[in-house]
Write a protein that holds these residues in place. Structure first.
Motif, PDB file in Angstrom:
ATOM      1  N   SER A 238       1.415  18.546 -60.178  1.00  0.00           N
ATOM      2  CA  SER A 238       0.941  17.646 -61.227  1.00  0.00           C
ATOM      3  C   SER A 238       0.442  16.323 -60.658  1.00  0.00           C
ATOM      4  O   SER A 238      -0.566  15.812 -61.125  1.00  0.00           O
ATOM      5  N   ARG A 239       1.098  15.798 -59.644  1.00  0.00           N
ATOM      6  CA  ARG A 239       0.575  14.542 -59.082  1.00  0.00           C
ATOM      7  C   ARG A 239      -0.817  14.774 -58.477  1.00  0.00           C
ATOM      8  O   ARG A 239      -1.703  13.931 -58.610  1.00  0.00           O
ATOM      9  N   LEU A 240      -1.001  15.900 -57.811  1.00  0.00           N
ATOM     10  CA  LEU A 240      -2.314  16.156 -57.185  1.00  0.00           C
ATOM     11  C   LEU A 240      -3.424  16.255 -58.228  1.00  0.00           C
ATOM     12  O   LEU A 240      -4.485  15.637 -58.097  1.00  0.00           O
ATOM     13  N   THR A 241      -3.164  17.011 -59.293  1.00  0.00           N
ATOM     14  CA  THR A 241      -4.230  17.198 -60.278  1.00  0.00           C
ATOM     15  C   THR A 241      -4.418  15.969 -61.173  1.00  0.00           C
ATOM     16  O   THR A 241      -5.532  15.665 -61.575  1.00  0.00           O
ATOM     17  N   ASP A 242      -3.321  15.239 -61.456  1.00  0.00           N
ATOM     18  CA  ASP A 242      -3.443  14.068 -62.336  1.00  0.00           C
ATOM     19  C   ASP A 242      -4.051  12.866 -61.618  1.00  0.00           C
ATOM     20  O   ASP A 242      -4.732  12.059 -62.234  1.00  0.00           O
ATOM     21  N   GLU A 243      -3.775  12.735 -60.349  1.00  0.00           N
ATOM     22  CA  GLU A 243      -4.094  11.468 -59.692  1.00  0.00           C
ATOM     23  C   GLU A 243      -5.304  11.499 -58.756  1.00  0.00           C
ATOM     24  O   GLU A 243      -5.769  10.459 -58.324  1.00  0.00           O
ATOM     25  N   PHE A 244      -5.774  12.697 -58.405  1.00  0.00           N
ATOM     26  CA  PHE A 244      -6.906  12.769 -57.466  1.00  0.00           C
ATOM     27  C   PHE A 244      -8.120  13.376 -58.158  1.00  0.00           C
ATOM     28  O   PHE A 244      -7.985  14.244 -59.018  1.00  0.00           O
ATOM     29  N   GLU A 245      -9.292  12.929 -57.709  1.00  0.00           N
ATOM     30  CA  GLU A 245     -10.535  13.447 -58.312  1.00  0.00           C
ATOM     31  C   GLU A 245     -10.951  14.751 -57.646  1.00  0.00           C
ATOM     32  O   GLU A 245     -10.872  14.865 -56.422  1.00  0.00           O
TER      33      GLU A 245
ATOM     34  N   ILE B 216       2.617  12.276 -51.196  1.00  0.00           N
ATOM     35  CA  ILE B 216       1.480  12.075 -52.103  1.00  0.00           C
ATOM     36  C   ILE B 216       1.005  10.618 -52.044  1.00  0.00           C
ATOM     37  O   ILE B 216      -0.202  10.354 -52.042  1.00  0.00           O
ATOM     38  N   ASP B 217       1.949   9.678 -51.948  1.00  0.00           N
ATOM     39  CA  ASP B 217       1.552   8.270 -51.811  1.00  0.00           C
ATOM     40  C   ASP B 217       0.744   8.087 -50.520  1.00  0.00           C
ATOM     41  O   ASP B 217      -0.275   7.378 -50.503  1.00  0.00           O
TER      42      ASP B 217
ATOM     43  N   HIS C  33      -2.744   9.294 -50.988  1.00  0.00           N
ATOM     44  CA  HIS C  33      -3.552   8.290 -51.701  1.00  0.00           C
ATOM     45  C   HIS C  33      -4.129   7.284 -50.716  1.00  0.00           C
ATOM     46  O   HIS C  33      -5.314   6.960 -50.759  1.00  0.00           O
TER      47      HIS C  33
ATOM     48  N   HIS D 123       7.044  12.632 -53.109  1.00  0.00           N
ATOM     49  CA  HIS D 123       6.382  11.402 -53.572  1.00  0.00           C
ATOM     50  C   HIS D 123       5.834  10.606 -52.387  1.00  0.00           C
ATOM     51  O   HIS D 123       4.722  10.083 -52.444  1.00  0.00           O
TER      52      HIS D 123
END
Ligand SMILES: Cc1ncc(COP(=O)(O)O)c(C=O)c1O
Length: 388
Positions: free
Chosen positions: A274-281, A372-373, A376, A369
């Protein structure tokens, strides 16, 4: 800086209980398992007990499991051994899938150079092999079908029960590379018509340099190595008893912990997905959304919409203490786009802009986390570099 190892599909650390089990064998039970004196007999007992434990984990008889130097040797043995044994019966056609590990793919290519015919069956966008395509590729001379149980780069679990049944009903041998699955999801040679399968210890907290090949009783398969009569004449060379003991211990632990870990990995995968799909284009999650190993998350940055370089990603993450793979561990270091991702239809640039996170038993939600941070930051640096 935190160190976060997310490359467990490449290799795992050796479990403390595994290294303890091996230590005494190195120094005290050092006998040659083929010697008939006490030292040899003691080593032989340990070797056979290890074989029995591994056989039990896959529902096999103990005399159907043979130790090898790893998954690569087991795959080579399966393909070349079956091909040469079948040639004597005038059968020389082999079917494999397009997403096999290089140990299978390159063995098949070598066989092709030596006069065998090889068909490579394509996969769909989720890396799934369609059993009807395997069926359609069968010819009168087909001697072997080889399809891996789960893919090491994207985690997709293949329908090997169906494929094995197709092979069996056509009297064709079926091999499956189960290097990524034994100890993680059920593998039972009594439930699936597998004739030969490949195993490796270092993917399940065992030592590197040891694996095994399961060969169903009665299967016609030549040996790769000529020499002594070890391993019932199937694999010449002095047996590596300490590593066999460690391998068996690793299998035993993996079988005990498997179900609990699958739940743990599934939770972490959800957080990561979910972090990958929500936060990256424009990211693409690779592999089948449901039919896949829960500890693997493979993500590509779509080259049409992003300018993200895969190798720079790996290096940027490495500088921040996060270890991930750009595809198969065995092809890392090479600049080639992954054959698995291109077989799934990804263009070469997107395939190159791909990273694989693979979790292990010590992975925590904080690790996810942190990774993923860090991603980013790395992706942000690239965007900055492009715009400045
Ligand atoms: C699916 C698969 N098969 C075979 C191998 C090779 O195993 P080994 O490293 O034990 O030779 C690997 C290792 O990455 C793998 O992932």
């Amino acid at each position: 800086m935190r160190n976060v190892y997310l490359d467990h599909s490449a290799t795992t650390p050796v479990d403390d209980r595994v290294s303890t089990s091996m230590q005494a064998v190195f120094t005290e039970n050092f006998g040659n398992a083929s010697s008939i004196h006490l030292f040899g007999r003691e080593a032989k007992v340990l070797l056979e007990e290890s074989r029995e434990l591994i056989a039990k984990a896959i529902g096999a008889r103990y005399d159907e499991v043979y130790f090898t130097s790893g998954g690569t040797e087991a795959d080579n043995h399966a393909l070349k051994g079956i091909a040469f044994a079948s040639e004597k019966q005038k059968k020389n056609h082999i079917i494999i899938s397009a997403i096999e590990h290089h140990a299978v793919l390159h063995s098949a290519a070598w066989l092709r150079e030596h006069g065998f015919e090889v068909d490579i069956v394509p996969v769909d966008a989720d890396a799934l092999v369609d059993p009807s395509k395997i069926h359609a590729a069968i010819k009168t001379g087909t001697c072997l079908i080889s399809v891996m149980h789960a893919n090491n780069e994207v985690g997709t679990i293949e329908p090997i029960d169906e494929i094995a049944a197709i092979a069996r009903s056509s009297a064709i041998l079926f091999h499956s590379d189960t290097v990524q699955t034994v100890g993680k999801i059920p593998v039972d040679v009594n439930n699936t018509a597998i004739d030969v399968l490949s195993l490796s210890a270092h993917k399940m907290y065992g030592p590197k340099g040891i694996g095994a090949i399961y060969i169903r009783r009665g299967t016609k398969i030549d040996s790769l190595l000529q020499g002594g009569s070890q391993e019932n004449n199937r694999r010449a060379g002095t047996e590596n008893v300490p590593l066999a003991v460690g391998f068996a211990k690793a299998v035993e632990i993996a079988m005990e912990e498997r179900e609990g870990l699958a739940v743990h990995y599934a939770k972490l995968r959800e957080v990561m997905r979910s972090r990958l799909t929500d936060e990256f284009e424009a990211v693409i999650l690779n592999g089948h959304p449901q039919l896949s190993l829960s500890h693997i998350v493979s993500v590509s940055f779509d080259s049409q919409k992003n300018r993200v370089d895969g190798d720079a990603l790996i290096m940027g993450l490495d500088l921040r203490g996060v270890a991930v793979a750009s595809g198969s561990a065995c092809s890392s270091g090479s600049m080639q786009a992954s054959h698995v991702l291109t077989a799934m239809g990804r263009d070469r640039e997107t395939a190159k802009a791909t990273i694989r996170f693979s979790m292990g038993k010590s992975t925590t939600e904080e690790d996810i986390h942190y990774a993923i941070d860090a991603l980013h930051e790395v992706v942000g640096t690239m965007k900055h570099a492009v715009s400045s």
